[in-house]
Design a protein around this motif. Structure first.
Motif, short mmCIF file in Angstrom:
data_model
loop_
_atom_site.label_atom_id
_atom_site.label_comp_id
_atom_site.label_asym_id
_atom_site.label_seq_id
_atom_site.Cartn_x
_atom_site.Cartn_y
_atom_site.Cartn_z
N ILE A 1 0.86 -1.18 0.00
CA ILE A 1 0.00 0.00 0.00
C ILE A 1 0.90 1.23 0.00
O ILE A 1 2.01 1.19 0.54
CB ILE A 1 -0.97 -0.01 1.21
N ALA A 2 0.43 2.30 -0.59
CA ALA A 2 1.18 3.55 -0.62
C ALA A 2 1.19 4.18 0.77
O ALA A 2 0.21 4.08 1.51
CB ALA A 2 0.55 4.52 -1.62
N SER A 3 2.27 4.84 1.11
CA SER A 3 2.38 5.46 2.43
C SER A 3 1.36 6.57 2.63
O SER A 3 0.95 6.86 3.74
CB SER A 3 3.80 5.99 2.66
N GLY A 4 0.91 7.19 1.54
CA GLY A 4 -0.06 8.26 1.63
C GLY A 4 -1.51 7.80 1.64
O GLY A 4 -2.43 8.63 1.72
N ALA A 5 -1.73 6.49 1.60
CA ALA A 5 -3.09 5.95 1.66
C ALA A 5 -3.64 6.15 3.07
O ALA A 5 -2.89 6.28 4.04
CB ALA A 5 -3.10 4.48 1.30
N THR A 6 -4.95 6.15 3.17
CA THR A 6 -5.56 6.27 4.50
C THR A 6 -5.61 4.91 5.18
O THR A 6 -5.54 3.87 4.52
CB THR A 6 -7.00 6.83 4.43
N VAL A 7 -5.75 4.94 6.48
CA VAL A 7 -5.90 3.71 7.24
C VAL A 7 -7.19 3.00 6.81
O VAL A 7 -7.23 1.77 6.75
CB VAL A 7 -5.87 3.99 8.76
N ALA A 8 -8.22 3.75 6.45
CA ALA A 8 -9.46 3.15 5.94
C ALA A 8 -9.17 2.33 4.68
O ALA A 8 -9.70 1.22 4.51
CB ALA A 8 -10.51 4.22 5.67
N ASP A 9 -8.32 2.86 3.81
CA ASP A 9 -7.91 2.12 2.61
C ASP A 9 -7.18 0.83 3.00
O ASP A 9 -7.39 -0.23 2.40
CB ASP A 9 -6.98 2.96 1.73
N ALA A 10 -6.31 0.93 3.98
CA ALA A 10 -5.56 -0.23 4.44
C ALA A 10 -6.50 -1.29 5.02
O ALA A 10 -6.34 -2.49 4.73
CB ALA A 10 -4.52 0.19 5.49
N ILE A 11 -7.46 -0.88 5.81
CA ILE A 11 -8.42 -1.81 6.40
C ILE A 11 -9.18 -2.54 5.30
O ILE A 11 -9.33 -3.76 5.32
CB ILE A 11 -9.40 -1.08 7.35
N GLU A 12 -9.65 -1.77 4.31
CA GLU A 12 -10.41 -2.37 3.21
C GLU A 12 -9.57 -3.39 2.45
O GLU A 12 -10.03 -4.49 2.14
CB GLU A 12 -10.90 -1.27 2.26
N LEU A 13 -8.32 -3.04 2.16
CA LEU A 13 -7.44 -3.95 1.43
C LEU A 13 -7.14 -5.21 2.24
O LEU A 13 -7.16 -6.32 1.70
CB LEU A 13 -6.14 -3.21 1.06
N MET A 14 -6.90 -5.04 3.54
CA MET A 14 -6.62 -6.19 4.39
C MET A 14 -7.84 -7.11 4.47
O MET A 14 -7.70 -8.34 4.45
CB MET A 14 -6.19 -5.72 5.78
N GLN A 15 -9.02 -6.54 4.55
CA GLN A 15 -10.24 -7.35 4.59
C GLN A 15 -10.47 -8.08 3.27
O GLN A 15 -10.82 -9.26 3.26
CB GLN A 15 -11.45 -6.48 4.95
N GLN A 16 -10.26 -7.38 2.15
CA GLN A 16 -10.44 -8.01 0.84
C GLN A 16 -9.51 -9.20 0.64
O GLN A 16 -9.91 -10.24 0.15
CB GLN A 16 -10.17 -7.00 -0.29
N ARG A 17 -8.26 -9.02 1.05
CA ARG A 17 -7.24 -10.06 0.84
C ARG A 17 -7.16 -11.06 1.99
O ARG A 17 -6.42 -12.02 1.93
CB ARG A 17 -5.87 -9.41 0.65
N GLN A 18 -7.90 -10.78 3.06
CA GLN A 18 -7.89 -11.62 4.27
C GLN A 18 -6.46 -11.81 4.80
O GLN A 18 -5.98 -12.92 5.00
CB GLN A 18 -8.56 -12.96 4.01
N ILE A 19 -5.79 -10.67 5.00
CA ILE A 19 -4.43 -10.66 5.51
C ILE A 19 -4.35 -9.76 6.73
O ILE A 19 -5.25 -8.96 6.98
CB ILE A 19 -3.41 -10.22 4.43
N ARG A 20 -3.28 -9.90 7.48
CA ARG A 20 -3.14 -9.19 8.75
C ARG A 20 -2.13 -8.06 8.72
O ARG A 20 -1.96 -7.35 9.70
CB ARG A 20 -2.76 -10.20 9.83
N SER A 21 -1.45 -7.89 7.58
CA SER A 21 -0.46 -6.82 7.49
C SER A 21 -0.26 -6.42 6.03
O SER A 21 -0.58 -7.18 5.12
CB SER A 21 0.88 -7.26 8.09
N LEU A 22 0.29 -5.23 5.85
CA LEU A 22 0.60 -4.72 4.52
C LEU A 22 2.01 -4.14 4.54
O LEU A 22 2.42 -3.51 5.53
CB LEU A 22 -0.35 -3.59 4.13
#
Length: 132
Positions: A15-36
């Motif tokens: 994920i890009a460093s300038g992305a929001t935490v909301a973006d990170a949460i969404e990506l983690m949920q989509q991919r079913q992963i615990r870190s980025l």
């Protein structure tokens, strides 16, 4: 002897460093992963890492709005990276020494995967079958 390359997860999600935490949460949920892994801005900068724990303890617990907090504000950087040719024992020792659960695998400055203590436990440990 097994190496990091043998058990790492290739194609790590970034994920890009300038992305929001909301973006990170969404990506983690989509991919079913615990870190980025957080992309570095230039080749000479290290990767960062953001985990679900970072999000819960730094954003949610403190009542911050995930849509207003940037990944770069809560990520761990620099995060240690491992070479793909390290043995599993060497990788385990490095992760243990610095008390981290996962690390990017980097070869010639290029991200090739990610390895975690779960990978080592699940795929790197061979247990002989029990005889009855």
């Amino acid at each position: 002897m097994l190496t990091v390359a043998d058990i790492m997860t290739p194609n790590a999600t970034t994920i890009a460093s300038g992305a929001t935490v909301a973006d990170a949460i969404e990506l983690m949920q989509q991919r079913q992963i615990r870190s980025l892994l957080v992309e570095h801005r230039s080749q000479d900068m290290p990767f960062g890492m953001v985990t679900e724990r970072d999000i819960v303890y730094t954003v949610v617990t403190r009542g911050h709005d995930p849509k207003k907090v940037l990944v770069q504000d809560i990520m761990h950087q620099p995060c240690i990276s491992l070479a793909p040719d390290l043995t599993i024992q060497e990788a385990s020792q490095v992760l243990s020494d610095i008390s981290v659960q996962r690390a990017p695998v980097v070869q010639d400055g290029r991200l090739v995967g990610v390895i975690s203590v779960t990978d080592i436990f699940m795929r790197g440990m061979s247990v002989p079958a029990l005889s009855r």
